[in-house]
Every structure is written in C-alpha cells, then in structure tokens.
Design a protein around this motif. Sequence first.
Motif, short mmCIF file in Angstrom:
data_model
loop_
_atom_site.label_atom_id
_atom_site.label_comp_id
_atom_site.label_asym_id
_atom_site.label_seq_id
_atom_site.Cartn_x
_atom_site.Cartn_y
_atom_site.Cartn_z
N ILE A 23 0.83 -1.21 0.00
CA ILE A 23 0.00 0.00 0.00
C ILE A 23 0.87 1.26 0.00
O ILE A 23 0.65 2.19 -0.78
CB ILE A 23 -0.94 0.00 1.22
N ILE A 24 1.88 1.27 0.88
CA ILE A 24 2.74 2.45 0.96
C ILE A 24 3.52 2.65 -0.32
O ILE A 24 3.69 3.78 -0.81
CB ILE A 24 3.68 2.33 2.18
N GLY A 25 4.03 1.56 -0.89
CA GLY A 25 4.82 1.68 -2.11
C GLY A 25 4.01 2.06 -3.33
O GLY A 25 4.55 2.60 -4.29
N SER A 26 2.71 1.80 -3.30
CA SER A 26 1.87 2.05 -4.47
C SER A 26 1.38 3.49 -4.55
O SER A 26 1.05 3.96 -5.65
CB SER A 26 0.67 1.10 -4.46
N TYR A 27 1.34 4.18 -3.42
CA TYR A 27 0.77 5.53 -3.40
C TYR A 27 1.80 6.52 -2.84
O TYR A 27 2.24 6.39 -1.69
CB TYR A 27 -0.50 5.57 -2.56
N ARG A 28 2.17 7.48 -3.66
CA ARG A 28 3.22 8.43 -3.28
C ARG A 28 2.83 9.26 -2.07
O ARG A 28 3.64 9.50 -1.18
CB ARG A 28 3.54 9.34 -4.46
N ARG A 29 1.58 9.71 -1.99
CA ARG A 29 1.15 10.54 -0.87
C ARG A 29 1.14 9.75 0.44
O ARG A 29 1.51 10.27 1.49
CB ARG A 29 -0.23 11.13 -1.16
N VAL A 30 0.70 8.50 0.36
CA VAL A 30 0.72 7.65 1.56
C VAL A 30 2.16 7.46 2.03
O VAL A 30 2.45 7.51 3.22
CB VAL A 30 0.05 6.30 1.28
N ARG A 31 3.06 7.27 1.08
CA ARG A 31 4.47 7.08 1.43
C ARG A 31 5.05 8.34 2.07
O ARG A 31 5.82 8.25 3.04
CB ARG A 31 5.25 6.72 0.17
N ALA A 32 4.68 9.50 1.57
CA ALA A 32 5.19 10.76 2.12
C ALA A 32 4.71 10.96 3.56
O ALA A 32 5.45 11.48 4.40
CB ALA A 32 4.75 11.93 1.24
N VAL A 33 3.49 10.54 3.85
CA VAL A 33 2.95 10.69 5.21
C VAL A 33 3.56 9.68 6.17
O VAL A 33 3.89 10.00 7.31
CB VAL A 33 1.41 10.56 5.17
N CYS A 34 3.73 8.45 5.70
CA CYS A 34 4.14 7.36 6.59
C CYS A 34 5.66 7.26 6.79
O CYS A 34 6.11 6.69 7.79
CB CYS A 34 3.63 6.02 6.06
N GLU A 35 6.42 7.78 5.85
CA GLU A 35 7.87 7.56 5.89
C GLU A 35 8.53 8.06 7.18
O GLU A 35 9.34 7.32 7.78
CB GLU A 35 8.53 8.21 4.68
N PRO A 36 8.24 9.27 7.70
CA PRO A 36 8.88 9.69 8.95
C PRO A 36 8.55 8.78 10.12
O PRO A 36 9.42 8.46 10.95
CB PRO A 36 8.32 11.11 9.16
N VAL A 37 7.30 8.35 10.20
CA VAL A 37 6.90 7.46 11.30
C VAL A 37 7.59 6.10 11.18
O VAL A 37 8.06 5.53 12.17
CB VAL A 37 5.37 7.28 11.31
N LEU A 38 7.67 5.59 9.96
CA LEU A 38 8.32 4.30 9.74
C LEU A 38 9.80 4.36 10.11
O LEU A 38 10.34 3.43 10.72
CB LEU A 38 8.16 3.87 8.28
N GLU A 39 10.47 5.44 9.74
CA GLU A 39 11.88 5.58 10.06
C GLU A 39 12.10 5.65 11.57
O GLU A 39 13.07 5.11 12.10
CB GLU A 39 12.46 6.82 9.37
N PHE A 40 11.17 6.34 12.28
CA PHE A 40 11.28 6.42 13.74
C PHE A 40 11.09 5.05 14.38
O PHE A 40 11.89 4.63 15.24
CB PHE A 40 10.23 7.39 14.28
N LEU A 41 10.05 4.33 13.97
CA LEU A 41 9.77 3.02 14.57
C LEU A 41 10.85 2.01 14.21
O LEU A 41 11.20 1.14 15.03
CB LEU A 41 8.40 2.52 14.10
N ARG A 42 11.39 2.11 13.01
CA ARG A 42 12.44 1.18 12.58
C ARG A 42 13.71 1.35 13.41
O ARG A 42 14.46 0.40 13.62
CB ARG A 42 12.75 1.41 11.10
N ALA A 43 13.94 2.58 13.87
CA ALA A 43 15.16 2.86 14.63
C ALA A 43 15.09 2.36 16.07
O ALA A 43 16.11 2.30 16.75
CB ALA A 43 15.44 4.36 14.63
#
Length: 259
Positions: free
Chosen positions: A81-101
């Motif tokens: 889902i995130i990879g298919s939609y650019r706007r979803v990716r832009a919103v989720c990317e900061p949160v994903l990077e935080f949780l991944r760390a």
Amino acid sequence: MKRLVLRLVFVLALPALLVAVWWLASDGSTNVFWPPLRTILQTFPDVWTAERLRADVLPSIWRLAAGYALAAVLGVAIGTIIGSYRRVRAVCEPVLEFLRAVPPPVLVPVIMLFAGIGDTMKVTVIASGCVWPILLNTVEGVRAVDPVMLETARSYGITGQSRLRNLVLRSASPQIFAGLRQALSIGIILMVISEMFAASNGIGFTIVQFQRSFAVPDMWTGILVLGLLGYLLSVVFQLAERRALAWYHGLRASTRRSP
C-alpha cells in the motif's frame, strides 16, 4: 556429478575448518567457561533428548513461525500500500523511520505490559522486529516496478487484483524475499531474547537455566542447537526462495549467458 561434489566441498569446507580450529583451540582447556569441544559434544546427546526437543525446541519453532508469518503478512500488505501511493508514502515515511530505529529488544518490557508473559508476548516481539525489513523491502520493490509495464497493463485492462498479483507483487518479489531473508535471522534472535523473559520453556529459557546453574557445557550445547536450527531454517528458506523465484534466477542466468 562432479559439479555437485565440488559444491558440497565448498559448502562444507569452511564449517569443517572452523570446527577443527575450535577443537584444537579448546583441547585441554581447564577454563570453566571455555570447556573443550570434545566435552560439549559428549554432553550434547545427554542434554538434548527427544523429550527435551519436544518440550523446548518445538515451542520455540512454533513461536518463531507464528511471529514470522504475522510479520510477513503485515509487512507485504502494508508495504504494498505504501509503495503504491506516493502521498501515503510521504505521510508514513517519517513514522516508519522512527519506529524502525527503535531496537525490538527494548520493546519486550512494554509488550509484556499489554500482552502478558505467555506465547502472545513472544510472538508479538518476534513479529515487531521481523516486520520492518519485510515492509521496507516491499516498499522499495513496489516502487521499482517498471512504469512502462504498469502503463501497458493499464492499456490492456489488467487492473485490480490481477494487476497486483501478476505484475506488482511478482516484479517486487525478489526485493520482498530479500526482506524475508533478513527478517529470518532477526526472528531467531528475538525468539531467544523473548524466551529469556518470564518463560517456562524454549531454547532461550533452557540456555539461561543452564547458565544460572553453572552447567556450562550444557549451555554450550544450547548454543549449538541454535546454530543448527538457524542453518536448517536458512536451507529451507533457500529452497523455498529458489522455487518461488525460479523465473527470476532463470532470467538472470540467461542474461549472463547472452553475449
């Protein structure tokens, strides 16, 4: 036949060398914490009986399989889902990077507060660590799908689930399997860590019990079991990967042979 023999030699040469070095380096050791490999191997069959394998190894494998499967489903679904939609990716990317760390072992006490100390906690810990490499690799794999192929599929009316299954996921599958491979090693580590907290069985629990009772050779046998389990799971994964990505490996082989 000759090629198979050479391959077996290459596969077994390094493990055999490492075992020989360990045997020679530890032979005659009087250190309590560094027993000779001979002693460890002699202790192994007495410790890891069929009853202990059923009581400790099978529960660990079940927890690993459940957490790994949950992470695979969530990682591929959310990553697609995130990879298919650019706007979803832009919103989720900061949160994903935080949780991944956030290191997954740090979350064990937090997860225990909500999930208790049973198998649910252990499966959740494993899933929470395995999901990130799968999710992030899925995102990158979906993003890398050839836009010309996407446009061609749209032109031919291939949409919906057919487009997702036969084009998007198939094109992203090499990257997805790369994430699955990374997640497998993470899952084994988290399986052991989760079993060291408020557990009553499992490989991690058994190793800690041996350590606390100063049964050092027995503790080393548990480490050997973990190594063997990791190796066997890696072999099974490679077989599954080669079967699932047979088209990809065949394409690469034909590309290398072409002038």
